[in-house]
Design an enzyme around this catalytic site. Sequence first.
Site, mmCIF file in Angstrom:
data_model
loop_
_atom_site.group_PDB
_atom_site.id
_atom_site.type_symbol
_atom_site.label_atom_id
_atom_site.label_comp_id
_atom_site.label_asym_id
_atom_site.label_seq_id
_atom_site.Cartn_x
_atom_site.Cartn_y
_atom_site.Cartn_z
ATOM 1 N N ARG A 88 -2.794 10.513 -8.455
ATOM 2 C CA ARG A 88 -3.237 9.762 -9.631
ATOM 3 C C ARG A 88 -4.648 9.193 -9.410
ATOM 4 N NH1 ARG A 88 1.728 5.870 -10.492
ATOM 5 N NH2 ARG A 88 1.922 6.310 -8.279
ATOM 6 N N CYS A 147 -3.549 2.059 -8.350
ATOM 7 C CA CYS A 147 -3.782 0.609 -8.468
ATOM 8 C C CYS A 147 -5.247 0.217 -8.632
ATOM 9 C CB CYS A 147 -3.212 -0.101 -7.255
ATOM 10 S SG CYS A 147 -1.428 -0.089 -7.271
ATOM 11 N N LEU A 205 -14.563 -0.663 4.463
ATOM 12 C CA LEU A 205 -16.000 -0.366 4.444
ATOM 13 C C LEU A 205 -16.219 1.089 4.855
ATOM 14 C CD1 LEU A 205 -17.760 -3.570 5.918
ATOM 15 C CD2 LEU A 205 -17.679 -2.820 3.537
ATOM 16 N N GLY A 240 -17.609 7.131 1.219
ATOM 17 C CA GLY A 240 -17.082 8.460 0.920
ATOM 18 C C GLY A 240 -17.178 8.789 -0.552
ATOM 19 N N ARG A 253 0.858 -1.186 0.000
ATOM 20 C CA ARG A 253 0.000 0.000 0.000
ATOM 21 C C ARG A 253 0.891 1.231 0.000
ATOM 22 N NH1 ARG A 253 -2.548 -0.561 5.646
ATOM 23 N NH2 ARG A 253 -0.472 -1.405 5.912
HETATM 24 C C1 UDX Z 1 -3.946 -0.708 -2.958
HETATM 25 C C2 UDX Z 1 -4.006 -2.048 -2.206
HETATM 26 O O1 UDX Z 1 -4.519 -1.824 -0.887
HETATM 27 C C3 UDX Z 1 -2.618 -2.687 -2.152
HETATM 28 O O2 UDX Z 1 -2.696 -3.963 -1.521
HETATM 29 C C4 UDX Z 1 -2.104 -2.845 -3.586
HETATM 30 O O3 UDX Z 1 -0.825 -3.435 -3.620
HETATM 31 C C5 UDX Z 1 -2.085 -1.496 -4.270
HETATM 32 O O4 UDX Z 1 -3.391 -0.921 -4.248
HETATM 33 P P1 UDX Z 1 -3.198 1.777 -2.372
HETATM 34 O O5 UDX Z 1 -3.507 2.141 -3.786
HETATM 35 O O6 UDX Z 1 -1.945 2.267 -1.746
HETATM 36 O O7 UDX Z 1 -3.160 0.180 -2.186
HETATM 37 O O8 UDX Z 1 -4.416 2.328 -1.502
HETATM 38 P P2 UDX Z 1 -5.522 1.754 -0.517
HETATM 39 O O9 UDX Z 1 -5.108 1.973 0.880
HETATM 40 O O10 UDX Z 1 -5.929 0.395 -0.899
HETATM 41 O O11 UDX Z 1 -6.740 2.767 -0.849
HETATM 42 C C6 UDX Z 1 -7.265 2.848 -2.163
HETATM 43 C C7 UDX Z 1 -8.355 3.889 -2.270
HETATM 44 O O12 UDX Z 1 -9.535 3.441 -1.631
HETATM 45 C C8 UDX Z 1 -8.056 5.239 -1.646
HETATM 46 O O13 UDX Z 1 -8.529 6.255 -2.515
HETATM 47 C C9 UDX Z 1 -8.824 5.227 -0.342
HETATM 48 O O14 UDX Z 1 -9.171 6.522 0.102
HETATM 49 C C10 UDX Z 1 -10.061 4.438 -0.768
HETATM 50 N N1 UDX Z 1 -10.742 3.765 0.333
HETATM 51 C C11 UDX Z 1 -10.095 2.811 1.070
HETATM 52 C C12 UDX Z 1 -12.077 4.062 0.619
HETATM 53 O O15 UDX Z 1 -12.699 4.908 -0.052
HETATM 54 N N2 UDX Z 1 -12.704 3.399 1.628
HETATM 55 C C13 UDX Z 1 -12.079 2.445 2.378
HETATM 56 O O16 UDX Z 1 -12.724 1.888 3.278
HETATM 57 C C14 UDX Z 1 -10.739 2.146 2.097
#
Ligand code: UDX
Length: 435
Positions: free
Chosen positions: A330, A263, A253, A256, A154
């Site tokens: 991004r 990713c 969960l 928003g 992450r």
């Molecule tokens: C993600 C995966 O978690 C990771 O395992 C993979 O290798 C790369 O992609 P990352 O892109 O760093 O990681 O972000 P992550 O923490 O997963 O959040 C992704 C998006 O979802 C963010 O925009 C975050 O704000 C949003 N999100 C996350 C929500 O809207 N609600 C949530 O409950 C969790």
Amino acid sequence: MKITVIGAGYVGLVSAVCFAELGNKVLCVEKSSSKLDELSRGMSPIQEPGLTEILDKNLEEGRIRFSDSIKEGVDFSKVIFICVGTPQSENGMADLSQVEEVSRQIAMHMGEYKLIIEKSTVPVKTHELIRRTIKRYAREDLEFDVASNPEFLREGFAVYDFMNPDRIVIGVESKRAVEIFQEIYQPFTENGNTLFVTKTSAAEIIKYASNSFLAIKISYINMLADLAEKVGVDVDMIAEGVGRDKRIGRDFLNAGIGYGGSCLPKDVNAFIHMAENYGLDFGLLKETEKINLNRRKQFLEKVEKLLWINRDKKIAVWGLAFKANTDDVRDAPSLGIVKGLLETGAQLCLYDPEAMENFKTIFSESKKLNYVEDKYDALHESEALLVLTEWDEFKEADLKRIKELMKLPIVVDGRNIFNRDKMESEGFEYHGMGR
Ligand code: UDX
């Protein structure tokens, strides 16, 4: 062990530095000369907690070095990780041209057995294309294996996630390759982690399937957020109640304005296209994407409904990064939201603790848009405060000061970071997502 990593991008650099930290000798190959220069001086082009420190330490102790020569990388070790970029091409599929080029070059410089490992996120069956390419370009008598070892880092926790993996997935076709992986990951298996050894195609799918599942979870709670709003309950309560079922879990969960980043959006889209190539309709993921993109639109509609007319009204925006603890914008929901607000003629004042420089490369300062270095400075005379990223410093902000500075105390919380009762008792007109 000696390990070669090709590509000093996000996954490549973190993996290279962490493998060195685990005691291996690492050669990291990168073709960008400016990046190489920075890296050899111990400067990391990406911001990740702890990364610069372990890069410096391992450079000093001689466990990692950088080069622009694939030949040097191939000669250096029998283990070669391919970590080059796989950006989304115009047709939605991953662009594999860098993977193909690196495979060709590895083949042309190989003089003995190599284990070639794809760590970049690649579509299912890419390992077969790599294998075919290597067979075509390498000396005929040479033995080699191609394996998949997807990465689940992450942003903002990359070093921590590498060093503390939930699981290590290995896609292999030979016993020899399994034995090499056991050696590579021995520091983890000694600590109780087990390798999940599977077929290479399965490993390739697991990466897309994991990110897509996370996206589904987010869109699912966002779908419920709409219902919660109509019925008049808080979606957080629903998330809490549902998430306490261990089979479901509370993580991912949070309702928003939806998911962004480098990713989740790219992988969901690529997975849909990959399925189409097999004649399958991943409608579930199409709906996930649709719900996600709609969140930005719904947020804009919510703001416009509250202000009636946005034109020339001063609106403060807190948070531009796609999530907290990163400067990455991004595919951030903020991009579409800021664009939409500008189209309605609003006067915007933007603040983010880390991501403003990156955002400025997309939205430069203008009469209708300015950036401030302090979150409170964004609030002067504003008629609404919009929260787009869940930064801790916003959660801990001084509510009295916010209210004093604003012209109208209207807060639209795109990440549900504030406590609704508290906001209302402080005199705010508070609107969350699904609350
Ligand atoms: C993600 C995966 O978690 C990771 O395992 C993979 O290798 C790369 O992609 P990352 O892109 O760093 O990681 O972000 P992550 O923490 O997963 O959040 C992704 C998006 O979802 C963010 O925009 C975050 O704000 C949003 N999100 C996350 C929500 O809207 N609600 C949530 O409950 C969790």
